[in-house]
Design a protein around this motif. Structure first.
Motif, PDB file in Angstrom:
ATOM      1  N   THR A 197       0.801  -1.222   0.000  1.00 30.35           N
ATOM      2  CA  THR A 197       0.000   0.000   0.000  1.00 30.35           C
ATOM      3  C   THR A 197       0.836   1.276   0.000  1.00 30.35           C
ATOM      4  O   THR A 197       0.267   2.378   0.036  1.00 30.35           O
ATOM      5  CB  THR A 197      -0.939   0.042   1.221  1.00 30.35           C
ATOM      6  OG1 THR A 197      -0.160   0.022   2.426  1.00 30.35           O
ATOM      7  CG2 THR A 197      -1.888  -1.137   1.210  1.00 30.35           C
ATOM      8  N   PHE A 198       2.168   1.145  -0.062  1.00 29.49           N
ATOM      9  CA  PHE A 198       2.996   2.358  -0.075  1.00 29.49           C
ATOM     10  C   PHE A 198       4.144   2.273  -1.063  1.00 29.49           C
ATOM     11  O   PHE A 198       4.145   2.961  -2.091  1.00 29.49           O
ATOM     12  CB  PHE A 198       3.517   2.646   1.326  1.00 29.49           C
ATOM     13  CG  PHE A 198       4.266   3.951   1.422  1.00 29.49           C
ATOM     14  CD1 PHE A 198       3.622   5.152   1.196  1.00 29.49           C
ATOM     15  CD2 PHE A 198       5.618   3.961   1.731  1.00 29.49           C
ATOM     16  CE1 PHE A 198       4.316   6.359   1.275  1.00 29.49           C
ATOM     17  CE2 PHE A 198       6.323   5.156   1.812  1.00 29.49           C
ATOM     18  CZ  PHE A 198       5.670   6.352   1.591  1.00 29.49           C
ATOM     19  N   PHE A 199       5.128   1.418  -0.792  1.00 28.29           N
ATOM     20  CA  PHE A 199       6.332   1.411  -1.621  1.00 28.29           C
ATOM     21  C   PHE A 199       6.060   0.996  -3.066  1.00 28.29           C
ATOM     22  O   PHE A 199       6.447   1.697  -4.010  1.00 28.29           O
ATOM     23  CB  PHE A 199       7.401   0.500  -0.994  1.00 28.29           C
ATOM     24  CG  PHE A 199       8.038   1.070   0.237  1.00 28.29           C
ATOM     25  CD1 PHE A 199       8.683   2.293   0.196  1.00 28.29           C
ATOM     26  CD2 PHE A 199       7.985   0.386   1.444  1.00 28.29           C
ATOM     27  CE1 PHE A 199       9.263   2.837   1.333  1.00 28.29           C
ATOM     28  CE2 PHE A 199       8.557   0.917   2.580  1.00 28.29           C
ATOM     29  CZ  PHE A 199       9.193   2.138   2.532  1.00 28.29           C
ATOM     30  N   ALA A 200       5.391  -0.134  -3.261  1.00 30.26           N
ATOM     31  CA  ALA A 200       5.119  -0.607  -4.625  1.00 30.26           C
ATOM     32  C   ALA A 200       4.255   0.378  -5.415  1.00 30.26           C
ATOM     33  O   ALA A 200       4.585   0.720  -6.557  1.00 30.26           O
ATOM     34  CB  ALA A 200       4.470  -1.988  -4.581  1.00 30.26           C
ATOM     35  N   PRO A 201       3.138   0.888  -4.852  1.00 27.24           N
ATOM     36  CA  PRO A 201       2.347   1.870  -5.596  1.00 27.24           C
ATOM     37  C   PRO A 201       3.122   3.139  -5.934  1.00 27.24           C
ATOM     38  O   PRO A 201       2.963   3.691  -7.031  1.00 27.24           O
ATOM     39  CB  PRO A 201       1.181   2.176  -4.648  1.00 27.24           C
ATOM     40  CG  PRO A 201       1.051   0.968  -3.814  1.00 27.24           C
ATOM     41  CD  PRO A 201       2.457   0.475  -3.614  1.00 27.24           C
ATOM     42  N   ILE A 202       3.946   3.624  -4.994  1.00 24.54           N
ATOM     43  CA  ILE A 202       4.716   4.845  -5.260  1.00 24.54           C
ATOM     44  C   ILE A 202       5.680   4.627  -6.417  1.00 24.54           C
ATOM     45  O   ILE A 202       5.836   5.497  -7.297  1.00 24.54           O
ATOM     46  CB  ILE A 202       5.480   5.288  -3.993  1.00 24.54           C
ATOM     47  CG1 ILE A 202       4.533   6.004  -3.039  1.00 24.54           C
ATOM     48  CG2 ILE A 202       6.643   6.205  -4.345  1.00 24.54           C
ATOM     49  CD1 ILE A 202       5.197   6.569  -1.814  1.00 24.54           C
ATOM     50  N   ILE A 203       6.336   3.471  -6.432  1.00 20.66           N
ATOM     51  CA  ILE A 203       7.275   3.178  -7.527  1.00 20.66           C
ATOM     52  C   ILE A 203       6.541   3.136  -8.862  1.00 20.66           C
ATOM     53  O   ILE A 203       6.975   3.728  -9.854  1.00 20.66           O
ATOM     54  CB  ILE A 203       7.996   1.838  -7.260  1.00 20.66           C
ATOM     55  CG1 ILE A 203       8.929   1.970  -6.052  1.00 20.66           C
ATOM     56  CG2 ILE A 203       8.794   1.401  -8.498  1.00 20.66           C
ATOM     57  CD1 ILE A 203       9.556   0.654  -5.609  1.00 20.66           C
ATOM     58  N   VAL A 204       5.398   2.440  -8.900  1.00 16.21           N
ATOM     59  CA  VAL A 204       4.619   2.326 -10.135  1.00 16.21           C
ATOM     60  C   VAL A 204       4.113   3.690 -10.583  1.00 16.21           C
ATOM     61  O   VAL A 204       4.246   4.075 -11.757  1.00 16.21           O
ATOM     62  CB  VAL A 204       3.437   1.356  -9.938  1.00 16.21           C
ATOM     63  CG1 VAL A 204       2.518   1.380 -11.156  1.00 16.21           C
ATOM     64  CG2 VAL A 204       3.946  -0.055  -9.686  1.00 16.21           C
ATOM     65  N   ILE A 205       3.521   4.459  -9.660  1.00 17.19           N
ATOM     66  CA  ILE A 205       2.964   5.769  -9.994  1.00 17.19           C
ATOM     67  C   ILE A 205       4.051   6.732 -10.467  1.00 17.19           C
ATOM     68  O   ILE A 205       3.876   7.452 -11.460  1.00 17.19           O
ATOM     69  CB  ILE A 205       2.216   6.354  -8.775  1.00 17.19           C
ATOM     70  CG1 ILE A 205       0.939   5.555  -8.510  1.00 17.19           C
ATOM     71  CG2 ILE A 205       1.881   7.821  -8.999  1.00 17.19           C
ATOM     72  CD1 ILE A 205       0.248   5.924  -7.208  1.00 17.19           C
ATOM     73  N   THR A 206       5.184   6.737  -9.765  1.00 15.86           N
ATOM     74  CA  THR A 206       6.285   7.631 -10.141  1.00 15.86           C
ATOM     75  C   THR A 206       6.810   7.303 -11.529  1.00 15.86           C
ATOM     76  O   THR A 206       7.032   8.205 -12.356  1.00 15.86           O
ATOM     77  CB  THR A 206       7.424   7.520  -9.116  1.00 15.86           C
ATOM     78  OG1 THR A 206       6.938   7.852  -7.810  1.00 15.86           O
ATOM     79  CG2 THR A 206       8.557   8.481  -9.484  1.00 15.86           C
ATOM     80  N   LEU A 208       5.215   5.719 -14.022  1.00 14.35           N
ATOM     81  CA  LEU A 208       4.218   5.999 -15.053  1.00 14.35           C
ATOM     82  C   LEU A 208       4.096   7.491 -15.317  1.00 14.35           C
ATOM     83  O   LEU A 208       4.035   7.922 -16.482  1.00 14.35           O
ATOM     84  CB  LEU A 208       2.861   5.421 -14.639  1.00 14.35           C
ATOM     85  CG  LEU A 208       2.761   3.887 -14.603  1.00 14.35           C
ATOM     86  CD1 LEU A 208       1.383   3.459 -14.122  1.00 14.35           C
ATOM     87  CD2 LEU A 208       3.048   3.285 -15.966  1.00 14.35           C
ATOM     88  N   TYR A 209       4.057   8.296 -14.276  1.00 10.39           N
ATOM     89  CA  TYR A 209       3.898   9.734 -14.495  1.00 10.39           C
ATOM     90  C   TYR A 209       5.166  10.392 -15.018  1.00 10.39           C
ATOM     91  O   TYR A 209       5.108  11.413 -15.698  1.00 10.39           O
ATOM     92  CB  TYR A 209       3.399  10.420 -13.226  1.00 10.39           C
ATOM     93  CG  TYR A 209       1.905  10.593 -13.265  1.00 10.39           C
ATOM     94  CD1 TYR A 209       1.326  11.634 -13.988  1.00 10.39           C
ATOM     95  CD2 TYR A 209       1.063   9.690 -12.636  1.00 10.39           C
ATOM     96  CE1 TYR A 209      -0.042  11.779 -14.067  1.00 10.39           C
ATOM     97  CE2 TYR A 209      -0.309   9.817 -12.707  1.00 10.39           C
ATOM     98  CZ  TYR A 209      -0.856  10.876 -13.421  1.00 10.39           C
ATOM     99  OH  TYR A 209      -2.214  11.000 -13.517  1.00 10.39           O
ATOM    100  N   THR A 210       6.305   9.815 -14.708  1.00  8.62           N
ATOM    101  CA  THR A 210       7.538  10.305 -15.326  1.00  8.62           C
ATOM    102  C   THR A 210       7.474  10.095 -16.834  1.00  8.62           C
ATOM    103  O   THR A 210       7.789  11.004 -17.629  1.00  8.62           O
ATOM    104  CB  THR A 210       8.761   9.580 -14.749  1.00  8.62           C
ATOM    105  OG1 THR A 210       8.832   9.816 -13.338  1.00  8.62           O
ATOM    106  CG2 THR A 210      10.043  10.080 -15.403  1.00  8.62           C
TER     107      THR A 210
END
Length: 324
Positions: A197-206, A208-210
């Protein structure tokens, strides 16, 4: 006199195993209750407006808006369930019983997990729309988005149930006195929750938006260089600008979510519970901020809200109104 005063400090004066109330200054408690209650009401009302708007008006039945609808549902539940529970527990006394305590903890994990999942889905939606626009209509369909949203909520339920399997079986297992609602997550479960709920989603979101903004910048440069060319007409330019604006708006939405979530998870990693309530309320505050972002960035939300408050949605055929 001292006995009566001691009983006033207990959550359940008639019980020998009652928890003690947390002493609060009356003026401070009034300010806190007023502030938190106002945030709760605003959160419920604004997210309910988002839900009604997207559900009622057919023009808003798009893949991206269905993702926003799912996010608004989780934000609405935060205001409807989690915020009142936290306000109720402000004095440190839980009067609702062990079942409501278990429900509070379960809904907290469920809603936060669903919110994170919705943010990831929104990021994937914008990534495909900007980086692969020609195939977006065939890749991202209403049916597929609906299935993804359904799976997101199912996963959140399973995740919350697995984390809280002990407390769901015995709700008062961690309570040391009557009037307490305590949740203890062991190390292994805490690590799994932190990753999912934190590390994996942040990596994916970062990531993709990059990619989204790199492609968006290159597309903007290409449009400026070809704006007079025959192959790039006004319609194509309008579509590209619309997609980029949506990407920026939803990117800002994701950024605010990360800023609100990071403090809570940082304290979780540090195993510091001294400011846990404040960090938890910061996550909840994000549910109030999201619809405010819609109001500033989406003209359709402002128009839909106007129709709702003027009761025009009660008129026959109102769902077919043009609000875009």
């Amino acid at each position: 006199m001292e006995t009566a005063r001691a009983e006033e400090q207990l959550c359940f004066p008639l019980s020998n195993n009652s928890c003690r109330k947390i002493p609060r200054i009356p003026s401070e408690a009034t300010v806190v209750y007023t502030l938190l209650s106002s945030i709760t009401i605003v959160t419920v009302v604004l997210n309910l407006l988002v839900i009604v708007s997207i559900y009622h008006f057919r023009q808003l039945h798009t893949c991206t808006n269905f993702l926003l609808l799912s996010l608004a549902m989780s934000d609405f539940l935060v205001g409807f369930l989690q915020m009142p529970f936290q306000i109720f527990y402000y004095h440190g006394c839980w009067f609702l019983g062990s079942f409501a305590c278990a429900l509070n903890n379960f809904s907290s994990f469920l809603i936060i997990s669903a919110s994170v999942g919705n943010m990831v889905l929104i990021s994937v939606d914008r990534y495909i729309a900007i980086c692969d626009p020609m195939l977006y209509p065939s890749k991202v369909t209403i049916k597929r988005v609906t299935v993804c949203i359904f799976l997101c909520w199912i996963f959140s339920c399973v995740h919350a149930g697995w984390i809280l399997r002990d407390i769901l079986g015995q709700p008062d297992i961690y309570n040391s006195c009557i009037g307490e609602c305590v949740l203890i997550v062991n190390y292994a479960e805490g690590v799994v929750d932190l990753v999912l709920t934190f590390f994996a989603p942040i990596i994916v979101i970062t990531y993709l938006y990059t990619r989204v903004f790199v492609v968006a910048v290159s597309q903007a440069r290409a449009m400026r260089s070809q704006i007079t060319a025959i192959t790039v007409g006004p319609v194509a330019i309008t579509v590209q600008r619309s997609e980029m604006k949506a990407a920026k708006t939803l990117g800002f939405l994701v950024l605010v979510f990360l800023l609100c979530s990071c403090p809570y998870y940082c304290f979780t990693v540090a195993a510091d519970n001294s400011s846990g309530a404040a960090e938890l309320w910061l996550i909840y505050l994000n549910s109030c901020v999201n619809p405010i972002i819609y109001a500033f960035c989406y003209p359709w939300f402002r128009r839909a809200t106007k129709h709702i408050f003027t009761l025009k949605i009660l008129q026959p055929g109102s769902s077919e109104m043009n609000i875009l």
